[in-house]
Design a protein around this motif. Structure first.
Motif, short mmCIF file in Angstrom:
data_model
loop_
_atom_site.label_atom_id
_atom_site.label_comp_id
_atom_site.label_asym_id
_atom_site.label_seq_id
_atom_site.Cartn_x
_atom_site.Cartn_y
_atom_site.Cartn_z
N ILE A 20 0.84 -1.20 0.00
CA ILE A 20 0.00 0.00 0.00
C ILE A 20 0.88 1.25 0.00
N PHE A 21 1.89 1.28 0.85
CA PHE A 21 2.78 2.43 0.90
C PHE A 21 3.52 2.59 -0.42
N GLY A 22 3.97 1.48 -1.00
CA GLY A 22 4.67 1.53 -2.28
C GLY A 22 3.78 2.05 -3.39
N LEU A 23 2.51 1.64 -3.41
CA LEU A 23 1.59 2.15 -4.43
C LEU A 23 1.35 3.65 -4.27
N LEU A 24 1.32 4.11 -3.03
CA LEU A 24 1.06 5.53 -2.79
C LEU A 24 2.29 6.40 -3.06
N LYS A 25 3.48 5.89 -2.80
CA LYS A 25 4.68 6.73 -2.84
C LYS A 25 5.58 6.52 -4.06
N SER A 26 5.54 5.38 -4.68
CA SER A 26 6.52 5.11 -5.74
C SER A 26 5.99 5.54 -7.10
N ASP A 27 6.97 5.82 -7.98
CA ASP A 27 6.64 6.21 -9.35
C ASP A 27 6.94 5.10 -10.35
N SER A 28 7.67 4.07 -9.90
CA SER A 28 8.05 3.01 -10.81
C SER A 28 7.92 1.66 -10.11
N ALA A 29 8.12 0.59 -10.90
CA ALA A 29 8.04 -0.75 -10.34
C ALA A 29 9.18 -1.00 -9.37
N ASP A 30 10.35 -0.41 -9.66
CA ASP A 30 11.48 -0.58 -8.75
C ASP A 30 11.20 0.05 -7.39
N GLY A 31 10.56 1.20 -7.39
CA GLY A 31 10.21 1.86 -6.14
C GLY A 31 9.19 1.04 -5.36
N LEU A 32 8.20 0.51 -6.05
CA LEU A 32 7.19 -0.33 -5.40
C LEU A 32 7.84 -1.56 -4.78
N LEU A 33 8.71 -2.21 -5.54
CA LEU A 33 9.39 -3.40 -5.04
C LEU A 33 10.29 -3.09 -3.85
N SER A 34 11.03 -1.99 -3.94
CA SER A 34 11.95 -1.65 -2.84
C SER A 34 11.19 -1.26 -1.57
#
Length: 111
Positions: A20-34
């Protein structure tokens, strides 16, 4: 709850919070994964820390159960309840008698 179950539960909670946090804050798949990975690892380590402190502070104490004392207390409580029931029953009988007399008086007055 057993320690492995707690760790698993808390880790899964961390995974969902990370997604949930990754979906809200990341701009890419790498950000979501990290974000998901880091938050899940944090929850996993934190749950192990909580379990470690729980087992460290948990001390098993043995003591004798005072069965005779508890039985005498329960007997005393049962006697007290029986006394109160008798008082309530007598008050109920008096009230019923008073209601009956009151209705009879109303019938006599109306006649």
């Amino acid at each position: 709850m057993l320690a492995p179950n707690f760790v698993s539960f808390f880790t899964v909670q961390g995974f969902f919070v990370g997604v949930i946090f990754g979906l809200l804050k990341s701009d890419s798949a790498d950000g979501l994964l990290s974000y998901t990975f880091l938050i899940t690892i944090f929850f996993y380590l934190f749950s192990h820390l909580v379990v470690a402190f729980y087992f460290r502070t948990l001390s098993v104490k043995t003591y004798n159960f005072a069965k005779n004392r508890h039985e005498s207390d329960l007997d005393r409580i049962v006697k007290e309840i029986n006394k109160r029931e008798k008082v309530i029953d007598s008050a109920h009988k008096i009230t019923d008698a008073a209601i009956k007399m009151n209705t009879q008086d109303k019938v006599k007055v109306a006649a």
